[in-house]
Every structure is written in structure tokens, then in C-alpha cells.
Design an enzyme around this catalytic site. Structure first.
Site, PDB file in Angstrom:
ATOM      1  N   SER A 157       0.842  -1.209   0.000  1.00 60.37           N
ATOM      2  CA  SER A 157       0.000   0.000   0.000  1.00 60.37           C
ATOM      3  C   SER A 157       0.876   1.259   0.000  1.00 60.37           C
ATOM      4  O   SER A 157       0.491   2.282  -0.581  1.00 60.37           O
ATOM      5  CB  SER A 157      -0.975  -0.002   1.177  1.00 60.37           C
TER       6      SER A 157
ATOM      7  N   ARG B 196      22.870 -14.290   2.712  1.00 61.85           N
ATOM      8  CA  ARG B 196      22.290 -12.933   2.616  1.00 61.85           C
ATOM      9  C   ARG B 196      23.202 -11.989   1.847  1.00 61.85           C
ATOM     10  O   ARG B 196      22.732 -11.126   1.102  1.00 61.85           O
ATOM     11  CB  ARG B 196      22.046 -12.375   4.019  1.00 61.85           C
TER      12      ARG B 196
ATOM     13  N   MET C  42      10.763  -6.838   4.444  1.00 56.30           N
ATOM     14  CA  MET C  42      10.896  -7.567   5.699  1.00 56.30           C
ATOM     15  C   MET C  42      12.233  -8.281   5.866  1.00 56.30           C
ATOM     16  O   MET C  42      12.346  -9.219   6.656  1.00 56.30           O
ATOM     17  CB  MET C  42       9.745  -8.571   5.843  1.00 56.30           C
TER      18      MET C  42
ATOM     19  N   LEU D  34      18.897  -5.663   5.761  1.00 54.69           N
ATOM     20  CA  LEU D  34      19.930  -5.541   4.726  1.00 54.69           C
ATOM     21  C   LEU D  34      21.316  -5.736   5.340  1.00 54.69           C
ATOM     22  O   LEU D  34      21.566  -5.330   6.480  1.00 54.69           O
ATOM     23  CB  LEU D  34      19.826  -4.164   4.055  1.00 54.69           C
TER      24      LEU D  34
ATOM     25  N   ASN E 103      13.524   4.147   5.085  1.00 55.99           N
ATOM     26  CA  ASN E 103      12.537   3.143   5.502  1.00 55.99           C
ATOM     27  C   ASN E 103      11.367   3.845   6.178  1.00 55.99           C
ATOM     28  O   ASN E 103      11.540   4.891   6.806  1.00 55.99           O
ATOM     29  CB  ASN E 103      13.202   2.177   6.496  1.00 55.99           C
TER      30      ASN E 103
ATOM     31  N   HIS F 176       8.524   3.266   9.123  1.00 52.41           N
ATOM     32  CA  HIS F 176       8.270   2.389  10.272  1.00 52.41           C
ATOM     33  C   HIS F 176       6.996   2.856  10.992  1.00 52.41           C
ATOM     34  O   HIS F 176       6.848   4.064  11.244  1.00 52.41           O
ATOM     35  CB  HIS F 176       9.471   2.407  11.218  1.00 52.41           C
TER      36      HIS F 176
ATOM     37  N   VAL G 142      18.610  -2.252  13.297  1.00 54.35           N
ATOM     38  CA  VAL G 142      17.177  -2.435  13.027  1.00 54.35           C
ATOM     39  C   VAL G 142      16.440  -1.138  13.374  1.00 54.35           C
ATOM     40  O   VAL G 142      16.360  -0.761  14.545  1.00 54.35           O
ATOM     41  CB  VAL G 142      16.608  -3.612  13.868  1.00 54.35           C
TER      42      VAL G 142
ATOM     43  N   GLU H 266       1.256   6.989   7.014  1.00 56.60           N
ATOM     44  CA  GLU H 266       2.409   6.521   6.218  1.00 56.60           C
ATOM     45  C   GLU H 266       2.275   6.961   4.762  1.00 56.60           C
ATOM     46  O   GLU H 266       3.254   7.387   4.142  1.00 56.60           O
ATOM     47  CB  GLU H 266       2.489   4.991   6.240  1.00 56.60           C
TER      48      GLU H 266
HETATM   49  C1  GRF Z   1       3.915  -0.629   6.831  1.00 54.09           C
HETATM   50  O1  GRF Z   1       3.169  -0.505   8.002  1.00 54.09           O
HETATM   51  C2  GRF Z   1       5.339  -0.187   7.073  1.00 54.09           C
HETATM   52  O2  GRF Z   1       5.447   0.834   8.019  1.00 54.09           O
HETATM   53  C3  GRF Z   1       5.986  -1.448   7.598  1.00 54.09           C
HETATM   54  O3  GRF Z   1       5.403  -2.475   6.834  1.00 54.09           O
HETATM   55  C4  GRF Z   1       4.092  -2.087   6.424  1.00 54.09           C
HETATM   56  C5  GRF Z   1       4.013  -2.279   4.939  1.00 54.09           C
HETATM   57  O4  GRF Z   1       2.715  -2.115   4.444  1.00 54.09           O
HETATM   58  N1  GRF Z   1       7.422  -1.358   7.497  1.00 54.09           N
HETATM   59  P1  GRF Z   1       2.455  -2.090   2.880  1.00 54.09           P
HETATM   60  O5  GRF Z   1       3.041  -3.367   2.296  1.00 54.09           O
HETATM   61  O6  GRF Z   1       3.111  -0.865   2.318  1.00 54.09           O
HETATM   62  O7  GRF Z   1       0.972  -2.060   2.736  1.00 54.09           O
END
Ligand code: GRF
Length: 217
Positions: free
Chosen positions: A15, A80, A105, A108, A122, A124, A159, A189
């Protein structure tokens, strides 16, 4: 002016990727860069979306928008470091100026972070340094906090520990309902991440020394 090129890494729903595509992404016009009036702001283009998950919904969103995709699944690489080397080579081949982690997820490797130092951000779902790592939303609720929020930060070797670029508070609803809080976090976000990318693309963000991040007017 040349486009500001971003690569997005995502593992899930995508999203946040969709918000970037909807709000910022402007593919190159068939006439090329020189067409039209010169703008002071660079055009922003998503030049690639990569995932560690072959089935990630984010990949479908990218394809739908005509953006190139790639998958770097862990089981196809020895370790990795090998995966991140291939991922980094792909990002370089896309000539990305900025790498955006939008629900990526995987942690890195230091080699990757150093290769793209200061060029990875990133998003969060918590007000860092509170509640880093998995499920920032659940951690905020479980702690009993009355305010949560969203952080966009530069990525370092730790992290969710890199220098903070933007943060926005989101109140926890009085009934502490997870679904309500989660949708408020996601809506935030979807505003904050594009805003952060736009700031970087317009050259208004300077990093360092230390953890400092300066925003020029
Ligand atoms: C989001 O809440 C982001 O903050 C976290 O993972 C989620 C990803 O959501 N790191 P989407 O895949 O962008 O819908």
C-alpha cells in the site's frame, strides 16, 4: 532536468508503494526529458520494484503501473550477502538515486548499507526510537501508549536505528481498537513517505555529522 529515480523494496501488500505510485510517480514521456517547460523540481520516477517474496502483492501493483520488477528470494542465493550483492547490482542497473524500503521484511547486510550509504530510507509504523522491529503497531498498543505514529528514517546497519528524517504522531483511539489505529497509521504513512521522498528529490535534505538531518527551506 533529469528524473529523480527511485527503487522500492517491498515484501507484502504494497500500500505504501501504491501511495508512491499515485502521488509521485511520473513515467518518462514518449518525447523524452527535453519535452515541455523546464521545471525547478525533478520529475520523480519509480524505476524498479524488488521483493524477496515472489507472490508479493506489491509486485502486481508495480506491473500494473508499468514499472519493472525483480524477485530476490533467499533460497536462490547461498547467503544474505550474495542476495544483497545481486539486489544491489540490479538497483545499480536501474540507476536509482534513492532506495525506499516500503514494508521490506529483510534486514539488509552491512555491505549493502555501505554500498548505498545515505541513499536508503525506511518507513516504520511507530515513533522511533520507541518500538523498533516487528509489529510496531502491536508494540505501541501492548505498551499502553496513548500516542503512536510513523517514522521515516535513513537506514543504517541496525534495526530501525538510522537517522530520523520525518515523524508524525497518531493518537491511539480511546477504545484501543487495533483495526482503527492501524488504518490511521497507514493513512499517515501514505502521506509521510511520499513527503520524505519529495524532500530528498528536491535536494533539501542534508545528512550528518552524526545523526543530524538538516532540512533546508
Ligand atoms: C507498513 O506498516 C510499514 O510501516 C511497515 O510495513 C508495512 C508495509 O505495508 N514497514 P504495505 O506493504 O506498504 O501495505
Amino acid at each position: 532536468m533529469n528524473a529523480f529515480r527511485i527503487a522500492v523494496l517491498a515484501s507484502g501488500t504494497g500500500s505504501n508503494l501504491q501511495a508512491i505510485l499515485d502521488v509521485l510517480h511520473e513515467p518518462e514521456s514518449p518525447e523524452g526529458e527535453s519535452a515541455g517547460a523546464e521545471s525547478a523540481l525533478a520529475r520523480i520516477e519509480v524505476v524498479g520494484v524488488a521483493s524477496d517474496k515472489p507472490g508479493a502483492l506489491a509486485l502486481g501493483r508495480a506491473t500494473e503501473a508499468g514499472v519493472e520488477t525483480a524477485v530476490f528470494a533467499g533460497d536462490r542465493f547461498e547467503d544474505r550477502a550474495a542476495r544483497d550483492l545481486a539486489l544491489g547490482d540490479w538497483i545499480e542497473s536501474r540507476q536509482a538515486d534513492l532506495i525506499v524500503l516500503a514494508g521490506y521484511m529483510q534486514l539488509l547486510t552491512p555491505g549493502f548499507v555501505q554500498r548505498f550509504a545515505g541513499r536508503v530510507i525506511n518507513v516504520h509504523p511507530a515513533l522511533l526510537p520507541a518500538f523498533p522491529g516487528l509489529d510496531g503497531i502491536g508494540q505501541t498498543l501492548a505498551y499502553g501508549a496513548t500516542v503512536g505514529g510513523v517514522t521515516v528514517h535513513f537506514v543504517d546497519e541496525g534495526v530501525d536505528s538510522g537517522p530520523v528524517l520525518l515523524q508524525r504522531a497518531v493518537p491511539v483511539p480511546p477504545d484501543r481498537d487495533r483495526a482503527t489505529f492501524e488504518s490511521a497509521i497507514h493513512a499517515t504513512e501514505h502521506e509521510l513517505l511520499p513527503e520524505a521522498i519529495r524532500l530528498i528529490a528536491s535536494g533539501r535534505v542534508t545528512l550528518g555529522p552524526g545523526r543530524s538531518v538538516r532540512l533546508s527551506p
